[in-house]
Scaffold this active site. Structure first.
Site, PDB file in Angstrom:
ATOM      1  N   ASP A 131     -11.596   2.672   3.801  1.00  0.00           N
ATOM      2  CA  ASP A 131     -11.956   1.250   3.518  1.00  0.00           C
ATOM      3  C   ASP A 131     -13.652   0.953   3.334  1.00  0.00           C
ATOM      4  O   ASP A 131     -14.077  -0.012   3.168  1.00  0.00           O
ATOM      5  CB  ASP A 131     -11.897   0.471   4.989  1.00  0.00           C
ATOM      6  CG  ASP A 131     -10.499  -0.347   4.952  1.00  0.00           C
ATOM      7  OD1 ASP A 131     -10.158  -0.809   3.685  1.00  0.00           O
ATOM      8  OD2 ASP A 131      -9.787  -0.474   5.848  1.00  0.00           O
ATOM      9  N   LYS A 172       0.910  -1.347  -0.073  1.00  0.00           N
ATOM     10  CA  LYS A 172       0.080   0.094  -0.054  1.00  0.00           C
ATOM     11  C   LYS A 172       0.836   1.262   0.001  1.00  0.00           C
ATOM     12  O   LYS A 172       0.614   2.205  -0.633  1.00  0.00           O
ATOM     13  CB  LYS A 172      -0.879   0.088   1.347  1.00  0.00           C
ATOM     14  CG  LYS A 172      -2.115  -0.843   1.110  1.00  0.00           C
ATOM     15  CD  LYS A 172      -2.828  -1.088   2.510  1.00  0.00           C
ATOM     16  CE  LYS A 172      -4.101  -2.184   2.272  1.00  0.00           C
ATOM     17  NZ  LYS A 172      -4.155  -2.563   3.623  1.00  0.00           N
ATOM     18  N   GLN A 194      -5.221  -1.604   9.502  1.00  0.00           N
ATOM     19  CA  GLN A 194      -5.317  -2.744   9.094  1.00  0.00           C
ATOM     20  C   GLN A 194      -5.951  -4.009   9.749  1.00  0.00           C
ATOM     21  O   GLN A 194      -5.799  -4.018  11.020  1.00  0.00           O
ATOM     22  CB  GLN A 194      -3.839  -3.198   8.679  1.00  0.00           C
ATOM     23  CG  GLN A 194      -3.514  -4.319   7.869  1.00  0.00           C
ATOM     24  CD  GLN A 194      -3.936  -4.599   6.557  1.00  0.00           C
ATOM     25  OE1 GLN A 194      -3.799  -3.407   5.760  1.00  0.00           O
ATOM     26  NE2 GLN A 194      -4.476  -5.721   6.023  1.00  0.00           N
TER      27      GLN A 194
HETATM   28  N1  GUN Z   1      -7.330  -6.958   5.782  1.00  0.00           N
HETATM   29  C1  GUN Z   1      -7.214  -7.564   4.794  1.00  0.00           C
HETATM   30  N2  GUN Z   1      -7.964  -6.742   3.781  1.00  0.00           N
HETATM   31  C2  GUN Z   1      -8.187  -5.602   4.212  1.00  0.00           C
HETATM   32  C3  GUN Z   1      -8.852  -4.347   3.924  1.00  0.00           C
HETATM   33  O1  GUN Z   1      -9.419  -4.211   2.783  1.00  0.00           O
HETATM   34  N3  GUN Z   1      -8.843  -3.531   4.766  1.00  0.00           N
HETATM   35  C4  GUN Z   1      -8.273  -3.401   5.801  1.00  0.00           C
HETATM   36  N4  GUN Z   1      -8.469  -2.343   6.726  1.00  0.00           N
HETATM   37  N5  GUN Z   1      -7.674  -4.659   6.262  1.00  0.00           N
HETATM   38  C5  GUN Z   1      -7.779  -5.606   5.706  1.00  0.00           C
END
Ligand code: GUN
Length: 294
Positions: free
Chosen positions: A121, A54, A98
């Site tokens: 998100d 990311k 996350q």
């Molecule tokens: N963990 C796995 N996929 C995601 C996601 O799309 N967003 C977040 N915040 N955590 C994750």
């Protein structure tokens, strides 16, 4: 029939290029650099990989990347305090915590603490509610990626029978909402669904998000259907070689389907691209600009 492959890697690359253009435009018009803050609590190896990717892609499109790595034993209150600080930070337009967070932290509390305007998100109940009621929202990234890929197979999804397998808040429910907005007739199947193969056989569009390796079989697929595979499972073969697989038994399904997303290289790369897209949209809205055409 051999299915056409829907290339998520290429689609994500094109989307990132458009995002980079929009980032440059925002910098030029209001002198603001869109910023994304990612919070990682603990050191889950899969999460570490996501967070690294990311950050890299955020910087590549010209955005500012803020990383907050907290120890696994971080108190819930300390995490909530950090979120409050990011909510009030004008250089931060997107906040992502996350998941999963360690067990002693209440995930719902954390999600609800994020300013809905910065909730890239799209997990905050306000954004989930806005999506469900057809209002302007920040929409979860993987579901948006799924719909973009399905529309590559068929630009107008109106009238298709769509079957979503999985009812999670992160994928199943929001992808069902998005497909309703695209005028599909949507069935949401889950672990208690009866006669799943029969239901899937009626689908013109299948979104497999059950989290079970290769559960969707080729014999379940209507000839010519569009198959979007959200699953990602690390498997080890008899030679000890690691291979990523999806929720769909790929080879046999590709013989029947019209279009299919591969794993890897399908939905996966779209998720981060859509996260960057949400961050730019959030930045534009926070600065009173019209939504970018992404
Ligand atoms: N963990 C796995 N996929 C995601 C996601 O799309 N967003 C977040 N915040 N955590 C994750």
């Amino acid at each position: 029939m051999t299915a056409q492959i829907i290339d998520g890697k290429l689609t994500a690359k094109a989307l990132r290029a458009s995002i980079a253009d929009e980032v440059a435009k925002i910098k030029e018009t209001v002198g603001v650099t869109p910023g994304l803050a990612v919070v990682l609590v603990g050191a889950d190896p899969a999460s570490e990989v996501y967070v690294k990717n990311k950050a890299k892609q955020t910087v590549e499109v010209g955005m500012a990347s803020f990383e907050h790595r907290l120890p696994a034993e971080t108190a819930e209150d300390d995490l909530l305090q950090l979120i409050e600080q990011l909510n009030n930070d004008d250089t931060v337009h997107g906040i992502l915590v996350q998941l999963p967070v360690p067990d002693h932290i209440d995930e719902r509390k954390v999600i609800s603490a994020i300013d809905p305007a910065k909730d890239v998100d799209g997990f905050h109940p306000i954004n989930a509610g806005r999506l469900a009621t057809g209002q302007k929202a920040l929409v979860p990234c993987t579901p948006v990626g799924c719909v973009i890929l399905a529309k590559q197979a068929q630009a107008d999804l109106t009238g298709l029978n769509a079957v979503v397998i999985g009812r999670s808040n992160i994928v199943g429910k929001p992808v069902a909402q998005l497909l309703l907005q695209e005028n599909c007739t949507v069935t949401v199947a889950h672990s208690r669904t009866q006669n799943l193969p029969e239901i899937v056989r009626r689908a013109d569009l299948v979104v497999a998000a059950a989290g079970q390796c290769e559960m969707v079989k080729g014999s379940w697929i209507k000839p010519g259907a569009i198959v979007i595979d959200v699953g990602i499972h690390r498997t080890v073969n008899e030679l000890g070689k690691t291979k990523l697989k999806g929720d769909v038994a790929y080879d046999e399904t590709a013989e029947v389907a019209g279009f299919i997303t591969p794993v890897p290289g399908g939905v996966g790369p779209m998720t981060i691209a859509c996260l960057l897209r949400n961050s730019v949209v959030a930045c534009a809205r926070l600065n009173g600009l019209p939504d970018p055409a992404l």
